[in-house]
Structures are given as C-alpha cells and as structure tokens.
Design a protein around this motif. Structure first.
Motif: not given
Length: 395
Positions: A170-171, A176-177, A306-307, A328-329
């Motif tokens: 996800s964007l 987050d990364m 979650e991603g 997440g997304g």
C-alpha cells in the motif's frame, strides 16, 4: 521464458492450508498470466525437538506443485520466540544448496523475497552468492514490528540498500517505511489481487441458512452477523470486537481463525455477557470464505497493524462492508461510505461504526463495486513489469 526464484516463509502447506495463501495466489497468478516461470522455496522452521504442532509442520515439509508453481519446502532450525536474530542466517543456510543446484540446472533471472524479514536478509545473501539481482516486498508486520528497531531494523536497512527493487502492498506502508528511515530509495506500490470468480456477492439469505446448518449457529434471522477474519492473536483486536458487541443490543459475532488466544477470548465473551452471541468457527477453507462473507452484514477487523489486508478486499468483493481502524492502506480501500467506516480502536467507536454501516443499507452490488480495480491478473501483470524492469536495468 524468464525465471524467478521466490523465497517465502509464509506459504500454504498440508498442515496450514491458509498460511500465506495470499502469497500463493500471487505466485500462481504470475505463472498463469505472464511469461515468468515461478519456483518457490518455502522454508519451514522446526525446533531441534519437534513436538505437537511442530511435528505436524515437519511432516508438512514436502515438495509439491501447486497451481502451476513448483514449491520446495526445506526445514531450518528454529528456536521458538527467541531465535528471530538467527532466522535469516538459518534460512539462508538451508536454502542455499537448493538454490545453487536449481540455478546450475537452469539459471534464474531474478530472486524475490516476499517479506522484509526474515526473508529479505536471507535472499540478499543468496543473491550475493549467485550473482543475481533481487526484489523484496513489504507487507505490514515486517515494517511495523521488525522495522522498529534492533537487529532486525538494521538487517532490513541493509537488505533494502542491496535490493534491485522494493515493493509495498500500500502507499501508506511505503510512506511508513520512509518515515521509519528504513530506506530512501523509491518504493513501488503493488496492490493485492482478487479471485473474482470466487469472491463475489452470493445470495445473502441462502448463505445465512447454509452456515447456520454447517456451523450450528443459533441466531435469529433478523439479527445482524458480524464477521472477524484472522488469527486469534492480540494484534488482530478481536477482543475489541467482543467488547463492541457487548455495546450493541442485537447481533452475533463469528470469528474465523485459530490461535492461542481462543480461550482468553471465550472468557472475555463470558465476562461481557455475550458468550451466546460469539461463535468460534476455527480455520475454514478458502472456498468457504465467500459463503461466510456473503452471509455477514459487516466485517469487523480492528487490527493493531496491517499493510493492506486481503480480508478487507475479499469482504468488499462479496458485498460486505468493513469496519476497520486507520492502519496501513485503510484509506486506500475505504474511500466511500458504501465501503464501510474507519474508526478508532475502541469498543465504543467500533460499535458506533457497526451501527452506522447497518443503517446505510447499500446494496451488496454497490459495496462490491468499491473494489472493482482489484484483480489477480492485473496484479500479476504489474509484478511482471516490475521484474522486467529490474532485469532490463541489469542488462
């Protein structure tokens, strides 16, 4: 035909048929719809003394061909709960002889790691040994848990620096990364796919009757059915769903999944006075999931992290709106009221979100249209383009 060797610690086997099913569907779609030939190595961690479930996992470490994909399942030594630091090394040591033999027989063009950790560092070592580029994918927990600090964050950073390409589900996860300073490089967004023949709106009333008979669910026809999908672990937030149910005058909650929190969740349901309205259905087959999703009024999944959960997409494709937190997304999926609500991770907010969704009364077709862009073929073709770019860059 181009060849990719994928390493994934999460992949279905005879003991855990739904474990990492989303990875299996991705690889099977890549093999089916593109010119990439896929080989998967699924290393299975087994302690030196394998008892109970680990003994069953050891027996499940059998090579197979599933959905047109060759899957090899070596074991590696695992020290439960405390051995995470050495897992990448143990995986690499187990996988390397197999990878070298396969590469000598018919060379691969690319290596692929399906998770940042522990798969990523293991594949980085394989790539160096074989002289091949590799791609790595971030999915959620590998960022929000392993990427937060310590030895794993350092290993992830090194892996991302060495990777030829990086993907995220996800964007929001890609951002987050960057925010965690895991990498400064470009991260591609690669959304999950969806089996549209399987996940589609089925007749709601018929599915309610079917699951009532199959699982013995005793509930009035006019009571809404809430569904929770995912392992019975603290991170999934099923305890919040149970507490939210206690704030609702009507409704039943069915939990799909297994895990060591089942007894604690059952005690919580008893304490909240909703034990007769909470149903533990255990693990179910992938083919049963659309039936359960179509029978439910709402998917409730208040995960801590979650991603981009496949369960979100599968529920919406079946016409079932979702109530989820802003993880997440989530905002890339819930973009309209017909898809459901994004709420705070509190019982009160979850209960309010469920009430709002039940009052909306969108048709199941309208809900399903919110995820019409998700498709395994489109997913596979996007992944093939990513791989193509990596090997073209190397040429």
């Amino acid at each position: 035909m181009k060849r990719v060797l994928t390493v994934s610690t999460l992949y279905p086997n005879t003991h855990r048929p739904r474990f990492g099913a989303f990875v299996a569907r991705s690889m099977e779609a890549l093999a089916k719809y593109t010119e990439w030939e896929v080989t998967v190595i699924n290393p299975i961690g087994v302690p030196p003394v394998a008892l109970g479930e680990y003994a069953e996992l050891k027996e499940a470490a059998v090579d197979s061909v599933d959905g047109g994909v060759r899957v090899l399942r070596p074991t590696f030594p695992l020290i439960p709960k405390v051995g995470a630091r050495i897992n990448p090394w143990a995986i690499r040591r187990s996988v390397l002889p197999i990878a070298e033999r396969l590469h000598a027989e018919r060379p691969f063009d690319l290596l692929d790691a399906q998770f940042l950790f522990p798969d990523g560092p293991a594949v980085a070592g394989l790539a160096e040994r074989l002289g091949l580029p590799f791609s790595v994918k971030a999915r959620g927990t590998d960022v929000h848990y392993w990427g937060l600090g310590g030895h794993s964050k350092k290993a992830i950073r090194t892996t991302l620096d060495r990777a030829a390409g990086v993907l995220a589900v996800s964007l929001a996860l890609a951002r987050d990364m960057q925010g965690l300073a895991l990498t400064r490089r470009e991260i591609g967004v690669h959304y999950t796919g969806l089996d549209r023949d399987l996940f589609r709106p089925l007749d709601h009333d018929s599915m309610r009757r079917m699951i009532a008979e199959e699982f013995g669910l005793a509930m009035p026809d006019d009571e809404p059915l809430l569904l929770g999908v995912g392992a019975l672990l603290p991170v999934k937030g099923h305890d919040l769903s149970i507490r939210a149910l206690g704030l609702l005058e009507r409704g039943h909650l069915a939990l799909l999944g297994t895990g060591d929190r089942r007894d604690a969740l059952a005690r919580l349901a008893q304490d909240e006075g909703v034990a007769d309205r909470v149903h533990f259905l255990g693990g179910v087959s992938h083919d049963q999931l659309p039936v359960l999703l179509s029978a439910a009024e709402v998917l409730v999944l208040p995960s801590q992290r979650e991603g981009l959960a496949n369960a979100w997409i599968e529920a919406l494709a079946c016409g079932t709106p979702i109530v989820i937190p802003n993880v997440g997304g989530a905002r890339e999926v819930v973009r309209s009221r017909s898809a459901g609500r994004i709420v705070e991770r509190t019982p009160e907010a979850i209960a309010q979100g469920i009430r709002a969704v039940l009052l909306d009364r969108y048709t199941r077709r309208e809900v399903a249209e919110t995820v019409e862009q998700f498709d395994w073929r489109a997913h596979a073709e996007a992944l093939a383009r990513h791989y193509d770019e990596l090997i073209a860059r190397r040429a």
